[in-house]
Design a protein around this motif. Structure first.
Motif, PDB file in Angstrom:
ATOM      1  N   SER A  18       0.730  -1.048  -0.159  1.00  0.00           N
ATOM      2  CA  SER A  18      -0.431  -0.165  -0.027  1.00  0.00           C
ATOM      3  C   SER A  18       0.701   1.233   0.223  1.00  0.00           C
ATOM      4  CB  SER A  18      -0.580   0.317   1.765  1.00  0.00           C
ATOM      5  OG  SER A  18      -2.467  -0.318   1.234  1.00  0.00           O
ATOM      6  N   GLU A  22      -3.278   5.828  -0.754  1.00  0.00           N
ATOM      7  CA  GLU A  22      -4.425   4.891  -1.225  1.00  0.00           C
ATOM      8  C   GLU A  22      -5.331   4.875  -0.109  1.00  0.00           C
ATOM      9  OE1 GLU A  22      -2.802   1.917  -4.700  1.00  0.00           O
ATOM     10  OE2 GLU A  22      -1.286   1.770  -2.387  1.00  0.00           O
ATOM     11  N   GLN A  41      -9.856  -0.075  -1.952  1.00  0.00           N
ATOM     12  CA  GLN A  41      -8.880   1.098  -1.506  1.00  0.00           C
ATOM     13  C   GLN A  41      -8.587   1.767  -2.582  1.00  0.00           C
ATOM     14  OE1 GLN A  41      -6.052  -1.045   0.467  1.00  0.00           O
ATOM     15  NE2 GLN A  41      -4.100   0.850   0.365  1.00  0.00           N
ATOM     16  N   ASP A  43      -7.307   3.513  -5.523  1.00  0.00           N
ATOM     17  CA  ASP A  43      -5.617   2.751  -6.756  1.00  0.00           C
ATOM     18  C   ASP A  43      -4.688   3.645  -6.983  1.00  0.00           C
ATOM     19  OD1 ASP A  43      -4.213   1.186  -7.864  1.00  0.00           O
ATOM     20  OD2 ASP A  43      -5.661   0.780  -9.911  1.00  0.00           O
ATOM     21  N   LYS A  44      -3.760   3.658  -6.141  1.00  0.00           N
ATOM     22  CA  LYS A  44      -2.546   4.870  -6.620  1.00  0.00           C
ATOM     23  C   LYS A  44      -1.176   4.637  -5.936  1.00  0.00           C
ATOM     24  CE  LYS A  44      -5.123   9.339  -6.530  1.00  0.00           C
ATOM     25  NZ  LYS A  44      -5.034  10.649  -5.589  1.00  0.00           N
ATOM     26  N   HIS A  56      -2.267  -3.663   0.151  1.00  0.00           N
ATOM     27  CA  HIS A  56      -3.385  -2.733  -0.628  1.00  0.00           C
ATOM     28  C   HIS A  56      -4.092  -4.222  -0.924  1.00  0.00           C
ATOM     29  CE1 HIS A  56      -5.692  -1.064  -3.692  1.00  0.00           C
ATOM     30  NE2 HIS A  56      -5.114  -0.136  -3.416  1.00  0.00           N
TER      31      HIS A  56
END
Ligand code: ZN
Length: 191
Positions: A18, A22, A41, A43-44, A56
């Protein structure tokens, strides 16, 4: 101002990790679990800083469902699936931990199982690279790479989520939402 990191996802930082940009988004149907309700969550990946101790949610579920290497995010093939953090256990031990609901009933208590936890197996090359870079893995007493079995069971971890307050004054039911998936390797099972 850009929050893009110089660290490269899948090279310097595991694909499944993660990032600080995010945040959790709430609960909704998720394609990673065939449309079941799951915790979502943003998504970056590569934005902000990596949160190494946190997987993540979406990428973790996808890695287990699709056997994607948590390090590089690419599919692993039979014969090149390795785990350092997983451990051998038995069906009895899994049942004793109240996880027996996930196992086939005819699986004998003494049947060996490979408990990979939440971490899908890695390519051998990726596992070796992770071991040289990651202080946590380096610090583990057991550094042996174990071959992941060719059959497996996926167990789901879930939370009971309460919907945010709304303005209708109608009490809302809590929903059960999947968080992470757990992976249990089953060698020599012809079930
Ligand atoms: Zn890989």
């Amino acid at each position: 101002m850009s929050t893009a990191s110089r660290l490269q996802v899948g090279v310097d930082v595991p694909w499944v990790t993660s990032w600080s940009e995010e945040p959790m988004l709430g609960v909704g149907p998720c394609p990673s679990v065939d449309g079941a309700m799951a915790l979502a969550q943003a998504d970056k990946p590569g934005e902000g800083r990596p949160l190494y101790s946190r997987n993540h949610l979406f990428r973790q579920r996808k890695s287990v469902r699709e056997m994607l290497c948590p390090m590089c995010g690419k599919p692993t093939a039979k014969g090149d699936r390795w785990s350092q953090t997983g451990r051998w256990t038995t069906a009895r031990e899994v049942r004793d931990r109240n996880m027996g609901v996930w196992l086939p009933q005819d699986l004998k208590d003494e049947h060996p199982l490979f408990d990979a936890g939440a971490i899908a197996p890695l390519h051998r090359a990726c596992a070796q690279r992770a071991l040289t870079h990651c202080p946590h893995l380096k610090g583990m007493a057991d550094r042996e790479l174990k071959a992941f079995p060719d059959a497996w069971i996926i167990a789901t971890l879930a939370v009971e989520a309460r919907p945010a307050a709304n303005f209708t004054n109608v009490p809302q039911k809590p929903v059960v939402a999947i968080t992470f998936l757990q992976l249990i390797g089953v060698p020599d099972y012809a079930g």
